[in-house]
Motif scaffolding. Structure first.
Motif, PDB file in Angstrom:
ATOM      1  N   PHE A 258       0.792  -1.226   0.000  1.00 21.79           N
ATOM      2  CA  PHE A 258       0.000   0.000   0.000  1.00 21.79           C
ATOM      3  C   PHE A 258       0.828   1.282   0.000  1.00 21.79           C
ATOM      4  N   GLY A 259       2.140   1.179   0.264  1.00 14.75           N
ATOM      5  CA  GLY A 259       2.965   2.385   0.346  1.00 14.75           C
ATOM      6  C   GLY A 259       3.000   3.176  -0.938  1.00 14.75           C
ATOM      7  N   GLY A 260       2.950   2.501  -2.081  1.00 18.21           N
ATOM      8  CA  GLY A 260       3.047   3.184  -3.363  1.00 18.21           C
ATOM      9  C   GLY A 260       1.865   4.083  -3.677  1.00 18.21           C
ATOM     10  N   VAL A 261       0.706   3.770  -3.110  1.00 20.26           N
ATOM     11  CA  VAL A 261      -0.492   4.544  -3.442  1.00 20.26           C
ATOM     12  C   VAL A 261      -0.731   5.688  -2.465  1.00 20.26           C
ATOM     13  N   VAL A 262       0.012   5.718  -1.359  1.00 19.37           N
ATOM     14  CA  VAL A 262      -0.214   6.733  -0.326  1.00 19.37           C
ATOM     15  C   VAL A 262      -0.137   8.162  -0.871  1.00 19.37           C
ATOM     16  N   PRO A 263       0.881   8.531  -1.692  1.00 16.71           N
ATOM     17  CA  PRO A 263       0.936   9.916  -2.174  1.00 16.71           C
ATOM     18  C   PRO A 263      -0.261  10.317  -3.027  1.00 16.71           C
ATOM     19  N   TYR A 264      -0.951   9.356  -3.597  1.00 13.84           N
ATOM     20  CA  TYR A 264      -2.047   9.678  -4.497  1.00 13.84           C
ATOM     21  C   TYR A 264      -3.376   9.872  -3.771  1.00 13.84           C
ATOM     22  N   ILE A 265      -3.441   9.497  -2.510  1.00 16.60           N
ATOM     23  CA  ILE A 265      -4.675   9.687  -1.741  1.00 16.60           C
ATOM     24  C   ILE A 265      -4.964  11.174  -1.525  1.00 16.60           C
ATOM     25  N   PRO A 266      -4.005  11.962  -0.988  1.00 20.26           N
ATOM     26  CA  PRO A 266      -4.279  13.400  -0.863  1.00 20.26           C
ATOM     27  C   PRO A 266      -4.434  14.080  -2.219  1.00 20.26           C
ATOM     28  N   GLN A 267      -3.704  13.578  -3.241  1.00 19.49           N
ATOM     29  CA  GLN A 267      -3.831  14.142  -4.579  1.00 19.49           C
ATOM     30  C   GLN A 267      -5.250  13.933  -5.114  1.00 19.49           C
ATOM     31  N   TYR A 268      -5.774  12.733  -4.916  1.00 17.94           N
ATOM     32  CA  TYR A 268      -7.135  12.410  -5.357  1.00 17.94           C
ATOM     33  C   TYR A 268      -8.159  13.297  -4.643  1.00 17.94           C
TER      34      TYR A 268
ATOM     35  N   ILE B 232       8.691  19.840  -1.821  1.00 15.49           N
ATOM     36  CA  ILE B 232       9.876  19.191  -1.259  1.00 15.49           C
ATOM     37  C   ILE B 232       9.465  18.008  -0.384  1.00 15.49           C
ATOM     38  N   LYS B 233       8.338  18.167   0.330  1.00 13.44           N
ATOM     39  CA  LYS B 233       7.852  17.059   1.152  1.00 13.44           C
ATOM     40  C   LYS B 233       7.550  15.838   0.296  1.00 13.44           C
ATOM     41  N   MET B 234       6.991  16.077  -0.894  1.00 10.45           N
ATOM     42  CA  MET B 234       6.691  14.968  -1.786  1.00 10.45           C
ATOM     43  C   MET B 234       7.972  14.268  -2.239  1.00 10.45           C
TER      44      MET B 234
ATOM     45  N   SER C 225       2.930  15.616  -7.863  1.00  8.56           N
ATOM     46  CA  SER C 225       2.820  14.185  -7.623  1.00  8.56           C
ATOM     47  C   SER C 225       3.032  13.431  -8.925  1.00  8.56           C
ATOM     48  N   THR C 226       4.258  13.083  -9.243  1.00 10.18           N
ATOM     49  CA  THR C 226       4.518  12.475 -10.522  1.00 10.18           C
ATOM     50  C   THR C 226       5.222  11.131 -10.425  1.00 10.18           C
ATOM     51  N   LYS C 227       5.162  10.464  -9.301  1.00 11.20           N
ATOM     52  CA  LYS C 227       5.717   9.118  -9.246  1.00 11.20           C
ATOM     53  C   LYS C 227       5.188   8.386  -8.031  1.00 11.20           C
ATOM     54  N   ALA C 228       5.463   7.096  -8.004  1.00 14.27           N
ATOM     55  CA  ALA C 228       4.990   6.279  -6.892  1.00 14.27           C
ATOM     56  C   ALA C 228       6.140   5.968  -5.966  1.00 14.27           C
TER      57      ALA C 228
ATOM     58  N   ARG D  52     -11.843  17.862  -4.499  1.00 16.61           N
ATOM     59  CA  ARG D  52     -12.322  19.039  -3.765  1.00 16.61           C
ATOM     60  C   ARG D  52     -12.301  20.288  -4.627  1.00 16.61           C
ATOM     61  N   THR D  53     -11.203  20.486  -5.367  1.00 20.84           N
ATOM     62  CA  THR D  53     -11.032  21.709  -6.152  1.00 20.84           C
ATOM     63  C   THR D  53     -11.609  21.600  -7.556  1.00 20.84           C
ATOM     64  N   GLN D  54     -11.893  20.376  -8.003  1.00 22.88           N
ATOM     65  CA  GLN D  54     -12.350  20.160  -9.378  1.00 22.88           C
ATOM     66  C   GLN D  54     -11.345  20.740 -10.377  1.00 22.88           C
ATOM     67  N   ASN D  55     -10.064  20.561 -10.053  1.00 19.10           N
ATOM     68  CA  ASN D  55      -8.973  21.030 -10.914  1.00 19.10           C
ATOM     69  C   ASN D  55      -7.901  19.962 -10.950  1.00 19.10           C
ATOM     70  N   ALA D  56      -7.650  19.409 -12.138  1.00 16.50           N
ATOM     71  CA  ALA D  56      -6.682  18.323 -12.278  1.00 16.50           C
ATOM     72  C   ALA D  56      -5.417  18.768 -12.998  1.00 16.50           C
ATOM     73  N   GLU D  57      -5.204  20.077 -13.129  1.00 20.42           N
ATOM     74  CA  GLU D  57      -4.052  20.575 -13.883  1.00 20.42           C
ATOM     75  C   GLU D  57      -2.719  20.221 -13.216  1.00 20.42           C
ATOM     76  N   GLY D  58      -2.710  20.045 -11.898  1.00 22.40           N
ATOM     77  CA  GLY D  58      -1.453  19.773 -11.206  1.00 22.40           C
ATOM     78  C   GLY D  58      -1.014  18.326 -11.259  1.00 22.40           C
ATOM     79  N   PHE D  59      -1.797  17.477 -11.910  1.00 21.54           N
ATOM     80  CA  PHE D  59      -1.457  16.051 -11.977  1.00 21.54           C
ATOM     81  C   PHE D  59      -1.460  15.608 -13.431  1.00 21.54           C
ATOM     82  N   SER D  60      -0.345  15.026 -13.866  1.00 17.17           N
ATOM     83  CA  SER D  60      -0.227  14.566 -15.244  1.00 17.17           C
ATOM     84  C   SER D  60      -0.747  13.141 -15.370  1.00 17.17           C
TER      85      SER D  60
END
Length: 271
Positions: free
Chosen positions: A27-37, A204-206, A267-270, A42-50
């Motif tokens: 499950f560690g690989g998907v953790v960064p994508y939970i807040p991204q999702y 940087i945290k990411m 958020s561009t990698k796992a 929430r914002t209805q804006n997906a421009e920050g994620f490729s």
């Protein structure tokens, strides 16, 4: 305490540590994508994620699963790929829905040729089956188009794997391609930072999460004697992460040019 009592205590502790490490791998690989999702929803804006991140991870993990049929490796690594594929499909679905709802141009873009009855298409499609226009590849209007593409890729590669499963050279090459594809996921960010001479907009945290996750993953590969492709490409991922951290330090302490206001995908990698 008697030796027998100590062994009784250490046994369950070792088992718990083993289960914890396996769970972190799955499950560690998907953790960064939970807040991204949640942020996209929430914002209805997906421009920050490729969505190309989803493409790379889908290809890498599909190939890894096919590699498992030729050379069985640790079960947590197999489950990690399954969970990651599901996560990337969910990300694709959300990003597609948000992007289409925000686009002014409603012209239908599809993987398979659009139906001539489509209300948005006034003339029959020029292409008979697939839309291979590179300008719109992986930039389609419906989630089902992405799903069709993934299923087509899985079917073709699965059939080829079935035919060549007895070839050790093919199996080992397949394993290398799977982990090498994932290992290269941070390179576009590294190159973009180099081009812009800036890391503005990149969390940087990411990056620290990437580095710690990739380090843990590589140590796990080595200790559990995973196929050598996993260990080599894990080390490559760590080197790319360290290089990005060095860019953060270099460009923040020694600015190369005036700061640009173009945001970089965070958020561009796992892990």
């Amino acid at each position: 305490m008697e030796p027998g009592g100590l062994e009784w205590l250490l046994g369950p502790m070792q088992q718990l540590v083993s289960w914890g490490a396996a769970g972190a791998m799955v499950f560690g690989g998907v953790v960064p994508y939970i807040p991204q999702y949640r942020d996209i929803r929430r914002t209805q804006n997906a421009e920050g994620f490729s969505t190309y991140v989803c493409l790379v991870l889908l290809v890498a993990n599909i190939l890894r699963i096919l590699f498992w049929f030729g050379r069985h490796f640790e079960s947590p690594l197999l489950w990690q790929s399954i969970i990651m594929i599901i996560t990337m499909l969910l990300m694709l679905k959300l990003c597609t829905e948000v992007r289409v709802s925000n686009e002014l141009n409603v012209k239908r873009r599809s993987f398979a040729a659009a139906d001539s009855k489509d209300e948005e298409i006034k003339a029959p499609p020029k292409r008979s089956y697939l839309d291979f226009d590179l300008n719109y590849f992986w930039h389609w209007s419906k989630f089902t188009d992405y799903l069709q593409c993934v299923l087509t890729f899985t079917g073709v590669t699965g059939y080829i794997t079935y035919l060549w499963l007895d070839s050790s050279l093919f199996v080992e090459t397949l394993g290398f391609l799977a982990v090498f594809t994932e290992a290269m996921l941070g390179v576009p960010q590294l190159y973009r930072n180099h081009q812009n001479r800036s890391t503005e907009g990149m969390s940087i945290k990411m990056v620290l999460m990437w580095t710690s996750g990739d380090t843990f993953k590589t140590v796990y590969f080595i200790l559990n004697q995973a196929p050598f492709q996993f260990s080599i490409c894990g080390l490559l991922q760590v080197f790319v992460d360290i290089a990005i951290l060095l860019q953060v330090y270099l460009y923040s302490h020694y600015p190369q040019k005036p700061v640009s206001h173009t945001a970089h995908p965070a958020s561009t990698k796992a892990l």
